[in-house]
Scaffold this motif. Structure first.
Motif, PDB file in Angstrom:
ATOM      1  N   LEU A 158       0.837  -1.207   0.000  1.00  0.00           N
ATOM      2  CA  LEU A 158       0.000   0.000   0.000  1.00  0.00           C
ATOM      3  C   LEU A 158       0.871   1.256   0.000  1.00  0.00           C
ATOM      4  N   ALA A 159       1.937   1.246   0.804  1.00  0.00           N
ATOM      5  CA  ALA A 159       2.848   2.391   0.852  1.00  0.00           C
ATOM      6  C   ALA A 159       3.493   2.621  -0.511  1.00  0.00           C
ATOM      7  N   ALA A 160       3.892   1.545  -1.186  1.00  0.00           N
ATOM      8  CA  ALA A 160       4.527   1.668  -2.499  1.00  0.00           C
ATOM      9  C   ALA A 160       3.539   2.198  -3.540  1.00  0.00           C
TER      10      ALA A 160
ATOM     11  N   VAL B 122       3.627   7.662   3.687  1.00  0.00           N
ATOM     12  CA  VAL B 122       4.474   7.665   4.888  1.00  0.00           C
ATOM     13  C   VAL B 122       3.731   7.019   6.055  1.00  0.00           C
ATOM     14  N   ALA B 123       2.441   7.310   6.189  1.00  0.00           N
ATOM     15  CA  ALA B 123       1.643   6.691   7.252  1.00  0.00           C
ATOM     16  C   ALA B 123       1.592   5.177   7.070  1.00  0.00           C
TER      17      ALA B 123
ATOM     18  N   ALA C 283      -5.252   2.041  13.737  1.00  0.00           N
ATOM     19  CA  ALA C 283      -5.195   3.277  14.533  1.00  0.00           C
ATOM     20  C   ALA C 283      -3.927   4.069  14.213  1.00  0.00           C
ATOM     21  N   VAL C 284      -2.795   3.376  14.082  1.00  0.00           N
ATOM     22  CA  VAL C 284      -1.539   4.051  13.754  1.00  0.00           C
ATOM     23  C   VAL C 284      -1.649   4.707  12.379  1.00  0.00           C
ATOM     24  N   PHE C 285      -2.235   4.000  11.411  1.00  0.00           N
ATOM     25  CA  PHE C 285      -2.394   4.562  10.072  1.00  0.00           C
ATOM     26  C   PHE C 285      -3.278   5.807  10.102  1.00  0.00           C
TER      27      PHE C 285
END
Length: 143
Positions: free
Chosen positions: A10-12, A31-32, A51-53
């Motif tokens: 997902l980040a990529a 970045v998240a 939650a962190v995302f």
């Protein structure tokens, strides 16, 4: 498939999308997702990963929002060079026709042509600079 791999993919994808859109929002989400990849690799449960995302995305977007608003409210950039002459008034020093003529713009004398090629503008008239073509001002009489 391990959750950390999903977050890394997902980040990529978000990072690649940011390269094509240049919105900054997708880059912040990327970045998240990278931060969430680390949390998932440690083995924390999916609820904490989500939650962190959400927290990292919100914090990033909230941090960039004031900068974006300030950018939107800035006055337009000032024109300089010959483009700054467009819209200025000029004084005709030698009769201006559709072919040639001379005008004084500020303290400089320029070659000029009438914007409307059928016009003949006499010396002493005040004109507006409509366009600059090379070193020639295209002018129109002020009404």
């Amino acid at each position: 498939m391990d959750p950390w791999i999903v977050w890394l993919i997902l980040a990529a994808v978000l990072g690649a999308a940011e390269i094509f859109t240049l919105t900054a929002a997708l880059g912040l989400l990327s970045v998240a997702a990278l931060l969430t990849t680390v949390v998932a690799a440690v083995g924390l449960p999916p609820a904490i990963q989500l939650a962190v995302f959400v927290i990292a995305s919100t914090a990033g977007l909230a941090g960039v929002r004031p900068i974006a608003l300030r950018h939107i409210k800035q006055p337009p950039p000032r024109r300089f060079g010959v483009s700054a002459l467009v819209g200025k008034s000029a004084y005709v020093t030698r009769e201006v026709t559709g072919r040639d003529g001379r005008v004084r713009i500020g303290g400089e004398e320029w070659s000029a042509r009438a914007y409307d090629e059928t016009l003949v503008i006499p010396p002493g008239a005040t004109v507006d600079v409509i366009e600059i073509e090379g070193a020639t001002a295209l002018v129109y009489p002020r009404e």
